[in-house]
Design an enzyme around this catalytic site. Structure first.
Site, short mmCIF file in Angstrom:
data_model
loop_
_atom_site.label_atom_id
_atom_site.label_comp_id
_atom_site.label_asym_id
_atom_site.label_seq_id
_atom_site.Cartn_x
_atom_site.Cartn_y
_atom_site.Cartn_z
N GLY A 60 -5.57 -7.53 3.23
CA GLY A 60 -6.42 -8.55 2.68
C GLY A 60 -7.60 -9.19 3.84
O GLY A 60 -7.48 -8.81 4.85
N GLN A 65 -13.03 -15.48 7.25
CA GLN A 65 -13.04 -14.31 8.19
C GLN A 65 -14.09 -13.80 8.66
O GLN A 65 -14.55 -13.19 9.76
CB GLN A 65 -12.28 -13.65 8.03
CG GLN A 65 -10.53 -14.22 7.99
CD GLN A 65 -9.49 -13.01 7.53
OE1 GLN A 65 -9.31 -12.69 6.56
NE2 GLN A 65 -8.89 -12.58 8.76
N CYS A 110 -3.18 -11.02 11.99
CA CYS A 110 -4.29 -11.60 11.29
C CYS A 110 -5.49 -10.68 11.98
O CYS A 110 -5.76 -10.47 13.28
CB CYS A 110 -4.29 -12.75 11.35
SG CYS A 110 -5.86 -13.42 10.75
N LEU A 111 -6.38 -10.36 11.08
CA LEU A 111 -7.59 -9.50 11.71
C LEU A 111 -8.52 -10.64 12.41
O LEU A 111 -9.34 -10.20 13.60
CB LEU A 111 -8.57 -9.00 10.61
CG LEU A 111 -7.89 -8.00 9.87
CD1 LEU A 111 -8.71 -7.47 8.53
CD2 LEU A 111 -7.56 -6.60 10.59
N HIS A 153 -1.10 -15.74 2.59
CA HIS A 153 -1.82 -15.67 3.85
C HIS A 153 -3.38 -15.71 3.56
O HIS A 153 -4.08 -16.39 4.44
CB HIS A 153 -1.57 -14.33 4.61
CG HIS A 153 -2.20 -14.15 5.95
ND1 HIS A 153 -1.52 -13.95 7.13
CD2 HIS A 153 -3.56 -13.83 6.19
CE1 HIS A 153 -2.34 -13.64 8.13
NE2 HIS A 153 -3.66 -13.47 7.33
N GLU A 154 -3.74 -15.00 2.58
CA GLU A 154 -5.02 -15.19 2.40
C GLU A 154 -5.75 -16.47 1.78
O GLU A 154 -6.60 -17.02 2.17
CB GLU A 154 -5.53 -14.00 1.20
CG GLU A 154 -5.16 -12.75 1.85
CD GLU A 154 -5.68 -12.44 3.26
OE1 GLU A 154 -6.88 -12.77 3.67
OE2 GLU A 154 -5.04 -11.50 3.86
N HIS A 157 -6.48 -19.16 4.37
CA HIS A 157 -7.66 -18.88 5.01
C HIS A 157 -8.81 -19.73 4.40
O HIS A 157 -9.64 -20.23 5.12
CB HIS A 157 -8.09 -17.50 5.08
CG HIS A 157 -7.59 -16.55 6.25
ND1 HIS A 157 -7.62 -16.99 7.70
CD2 HIS A 157 -6.96 -15.41 6.23
CE1 HIS A 157 -7.08 -16.21 8.41
NE2 HIS A 157 -6.55 -15.21 7.64
#
Ligand code: SB7
Ligand code: NI
Length: 183
Positions: A60, A65, A110-111, A153-154, A157
């Protein structure tokens, strides 16, 4: 093409802001951004392309981000039953959720986080999400277990929330009450 260089990391204020609602029907620019975000996710899961472009695999990606303050999310993964979840979503929101919780036994990553953070991240085991799709259509999804965790999670953000905000400070591996592990 989106690469890791476009992804902001911890410490960047973009990750802590509440993102703005995106326009509905979606603008051409937002549609294109969502397509690029989906392409990034697909590339990141393609062994050859991930190596070629130095991508960390991701299921995702949320616009904050990329330092874009809009409520846009891309999701792309196959669950353990081989069911494909591939969506470009505009203004996704959780409209209902279970009392029961779930957490990934291996924790989350997480990226935007270049370190390992250990601990259980309690999430709702089941959620219902409403959103507008890339094509401007209304979408309602019922999600459980791993899929529910990824969407939470997304959506976090979009609200400036990081996965480790949910980890118990005293004991990161405290098993959340009423929660099932997802392997
Ligand atoms: C573990 C990883 C993700 C979601 C849920 C559990 C996605 C990681 C990639 N991202 O940083 C997307 O925000
Ligand atoms: Ni993340």
């Amino acid at each position: 093409m989106i690469t890791m260089n476009d992804i902001v990391r911890e410490g960047n204020p973009s990750l802590r802001e509440v993102a703005n609602e995106a326009e509905v029907p979606p603008t051409e620019a937002d549609k294109q951004l969502l397509n690029e975000m989906l392409t990034f996710l697909k590339n990141s899961q393609d062994e050859k392309k991930a190596e070629e472009y130095n991508l960390r695999p991701g299921v995702g990606l949320a616009a904050p981000q990329l330092a874009i303050h809009k409520r846009l999310v891309a999701i792309h993964f196959e669950d353990t039953n081989g069911k494909l979840y591939s969506y470009g979503l505009i203004n996704p929101r959780i409209v209902s959720h279970s009392v029961e919780k779930a957490y990934l036994a291996g924790g989350e990553g997480c990226l935007s986080v270049d370190r390992q953070v250990d601990g259980y991240v309690p999430r709702h085991a089941r959620i219902t999400v409403k959103a507008t799709t890339q094509d401007g259509e209304k979408l309602k999804l019922r999600l459980r277990d791993y899929a529910a965790i990824v969407f939470q999670h997304e959506i976090d953000h979009l609200n400036g929330v990081m996965f480790y905000d949910h980890i118990n400070k005293e004991n990161p591996f405290l098993v959340p009450e009423n929660a099932k592990p997802i392997e």
